[in-house]
Scaffold this active site. Structure first.
Site, short mmCIF file in Angstrom:
data_model
loop_
_atom_site.label_atom_id
_atom_site.label_comp_id
_atom_site.label_asym_id
_atom_site.label_seq_id
_atom_site.Cartn_x
_atom_site.Cartn_y
_atom_site.Cartn_z
N ASP A 174 2.38 -10.23 -8.93
CA ASP A 174 2.46 -9.83 -10.33
C ASP A 174 2.64 -11.09 -11.17
OD1 ASP A 174 2.88 -7.97 -12.57
OD2 ASP A 174 3.50 -6.56 -11.02
N ASP A 178 0.42 -8.56 -16.11
CA ASP A 178 1.20 -7.54 -16.82
C ASP A 178 0.96 -7.60 -18.33
OD1 ASP A 178 3.56 -5.60 -16.91
OD2 ASP A 178 4.31 -7.24 -18.15
N GLU A 237 -11.91 -18.41 -0.34
CA GLU A 237 -11.85 -16.98 -0.62
C GLU A 237 -11.85 -16.76 -2.13
OE1 GLU A 237 -8.36 -14.77 0.44
OE2 GLU A 237 -7.05 -15.93 -0.86
N HIS A 240 4.32 1.88 -11.06
CA HIS A 240 5.77 1.90 -11.24
C HIS A 240 6.18 2.35 -12.65
CE1 HIS A 240 4.22 -1.86 -12.73
NE2 HIS A 240 5.31 -2.05 -13.42
N ASP A 241 5.22 2.50 -13.56
CA ASP A 241 5.54 2.89 -14.93
C ASP A 241 5.23 4.36 -15.23
OD1 ASP A 241 6.48 0.41 -15.80
OD2 ASP A 241 4.48 -0.30 -16.31
#
Length: 611
Positions: free
Chosen positions: A114, A223, A290, A361-362
């Site tokens: 995150d 976020d 990658e 999670h919200d």
């Protein structure tokens, strides 16, 4: 054919896999505080996550995304970061993180972090130095002078720079005595907003990304991306403009819903920052071999979200697709679900990668929003539609929200209501309660003799992973069976077709010429139905059940024809068809990389004998 040539072919295939992994990745979101507690302190930690990585690998997860693990006083569950380059002590150490990263690699899984760029914590060194105007931190944050005003008695006083309201209620401005100015906080008071009009801040945040990329993480979830910029006061006579009233029913001045956020959300400068970050991530494609994924969170109109994908000349991010969270619910029809799916696929620019999110999670957990009877259906849709699938921890077993009393509430969004009766309407704690590993004390999440950081949900003895693993038919087994099919060519590359046959019947096909097709069928109704899919001309006639939901009478491995498919009430089924465009084989014929390696070695052994 000589071994070096064959090994080159294998290496090329592996390299392509590392560059393309993200396009069909199954990403599992872990909320670290609630996943697994390894040391008995009642809070989840990094070693607990490492302990459970084999479970995730066995389930079919390609990458884990962890909510913030950085140093923080936890005013907002770790989203108030004081040091982007350190690990929060309750989660462990940097050595624990390095071990987690290494174990993940060994299991063939990737780690996504995150990234919280809009604000820091007010206990960070950056903020402390900014309050004293210490270079180069002077303008790291959004600072402004207050405005002179008079009250109803004619008394002069100073008020905040504008009427802007925090997401968590109340003024978005907080006066700081040392600096003698107000700072902006779009979230809690302890989360001062960074100033992205500063080139120094922009470079600082790029270096944060580089720090973790140097460690080998595979990307970031970003976020609250659409809050990075606010209106530039230079365009408003040096002042921050007031936002207009929204007219929202029942909203009061302290409520975020009271205003239209035209000066604090979705400003166009934000997109260029995202494109710049994409350039930083791309620096590591060659050096680490990658692709580095970037997924951005913005609750905004679809057209605004789509812009995060990039332009004709700049690459961007994957904007989170929240349509499953906000546009459908337990009463939505097959027609409405089809429309939601088709809308994203229609608006998404050609050549980009879609994504499907059932929860986070919200938000209240999927089983609460969509209904327990639709858990298998929504999981299957997310996993068989094109692109990236995101699973929030517990969705694979159908976990529901827990009850968290006012006294146990941790979420500042709820606490700031100061309302012991209606706080739950704002609380995100119920969907953050600990994971249910088994039916033992604390659901197997922690062996603490005290309280866990949030109480486990009351149904943990019946809704838990161990119980579902031990049962022949369960949400978990269905999820795992569907996840296994994501590796088939049809679900990796097949064309998408969605059809709502009625108000309650939804059919999704993924077809690829020369390969076995995949067919998902959902019955939302409370009664069984039989469907005829002969109208799907390209779909081969013979079908085999490869995943059967908990409410389905048809069992896995059952075979039938597309002209007569019995579907039980509240049932989700995944079928594999014969080869599309020829043949009637029920299975797909393709080589996985491990099998290719075996064939290479075998071929070399044979050719060596005759050389």
């Amino acid at each position: 054919m000589r071994l070096p040539i064959l090994l080159l072919a294998v290496a090329t295939a592996a390299a392509a896999s590392d560059l393309d992994w993200w396009k069909t990745a199954l990403v599992y979101q872990i909320y670290p505080r609630s996943f697994k507690d390894s040391n008995g302190d009642g809070t989840g930690d990094l070693n607990g996550i490492t302990e459970k990585l084999p479970y995730l690998q066995e389930t079919g997860i390609d990458a884990i995304w962890m909510s913030p693990i950085y140093r923080s006083p936890n005013y907002d569950s770790g989203y108030d970061i004081t040091d982007y380059r350190s690990i929060q002590e309750e989660y462990g150490t940097m050595e624990d993180f390095d071990r987690l990263l290494n174990v993940s690699r060994g299991l063939g899984m990737r780690v996504v972090l995150d990234f919280v760029p809009n604000h820091t914590g007010n206990e960070s060194e950056w903020f402390s130095k900014s309050t004293t105007r210490t270079s180069p931190y002077t303008d790291y944050y959004v600072w402004a002078d207050g405005l002179n005003a008079t009250d109803e008695n004619g008394t002069l006083y100073e008020k905040p720079p504008s009427n802007w309201v925090s997401t968590f209620r109340g003024s978005a401005w907080q006066y700081h005595q040392v600096r003698g100015q107000y700072y902006l906080h779009q979230f809690v008071i302890g989360q001062p907003d960074l100033n992205y009009r500063s080139d120094v801040v922009q470079e600082e945040m790029k270096n944060v990304l580089r720090f973790w990329l140097d460690k080998g993480v595979s990307g970031f979830r970003v976020d609250a991306i659409n809050r990075l910029y606010e209106a530039d006061p230079r365009n408003f006579s040096g002042l921050y403009p007031d936002e207009p009233l929204s007219g929202a029913e029942g909203a009061v001045p302290d409520d975020y819903e009271y205003l239209q956020h035209i000066y604090t959300e979705n400003l166009f400068e934000t997109y260029d920052v995202v494109y710049d970050w994409r350039d930083v991530l791309d620096e590591y494609i060659t050096s680490q071999g990658e692709y580095k994924i970037m997924m951005t969170e913005a609750y905004a109109d679809l057209q605004l979200m789509i812009r995060y994908y990039g332009t004709k000349t700049r690459n961007g991010s994957i904007p989170f697709n929240f349509s499953f969270l906000g546009d459908i619910n337990k009463d939505s029809t097959a027609w409405e679900i089809k429309t939601v799916i088709d809308k994203w696929m229609t608006y998404m620019p050609s050549g980009n990668v879609a994504n499907w999110v059932n929860g986070n999670h919200d938000q209240s957990r999927m089983a609460n929003r969509q209904g327990v009877d639709r858990v298998d259906a929504m999981n299957m849709l997310a996993l068989i539609l094109p692109g990236v699938a995101i699973t929030y921890q517990g969705e694979e077993i159908g976990m529901t929200d827990g009850y968290v009393s006012w006294n146990d509430t941790q979420d500042p969004q709820a606490c700031n209501t100061n309302d012991p009766v209606n706080y739950y309407k704002k609380s995100r704690d119920p969907n953050r309660t600990p994971y249910h590993w088994d039916g033992s004390a604390n659901a197997g999440f922690s062996n603490t003799t005290g309280a866990t950081w949030l109480p486990v949900a009351s149904n943990y003895q019946t809704v838990n992973l161990a119980a579902q693993m031990a049962t022949q038919k369960s949400h978990y087994h269905f999820y795992k069976d569907v996840a296994a099919q994501r590796k088939t060519p049809a679900l990796q590359e097949g064309d998408l077709d969605t059809r709502a046959l009625s108000e309650s019947l939804l059919v999704v096909t993924r077809l690829l010429p020369g390969e076995a097709g995949m067919l998902g069928v959902v019955n939302l109704a409370a009664e069984a139905q039989t469907i005829d899919l002969t109208s799907l001309k390209i779909l081969p006639s013979d079908l085999e059940v490869v995943a059967s939901g908990v409410n389905c009478a048809l069992e896995k491995n059952a075979t039938l024809t597309k002209s007569s498919i019995p579907v039980s009430a509240h049932c989700a089924l995944l079928f594999r068809s014969g080869i599309v465009g020829g043949g009637n084989a029920a299975g797909a014929h393709y080589l996985s990389l491990p099998l290719l390696v075996l064939l290479v070695v075998a071929t070399y052994s044979i050719t060596a004998c005759f050389s």
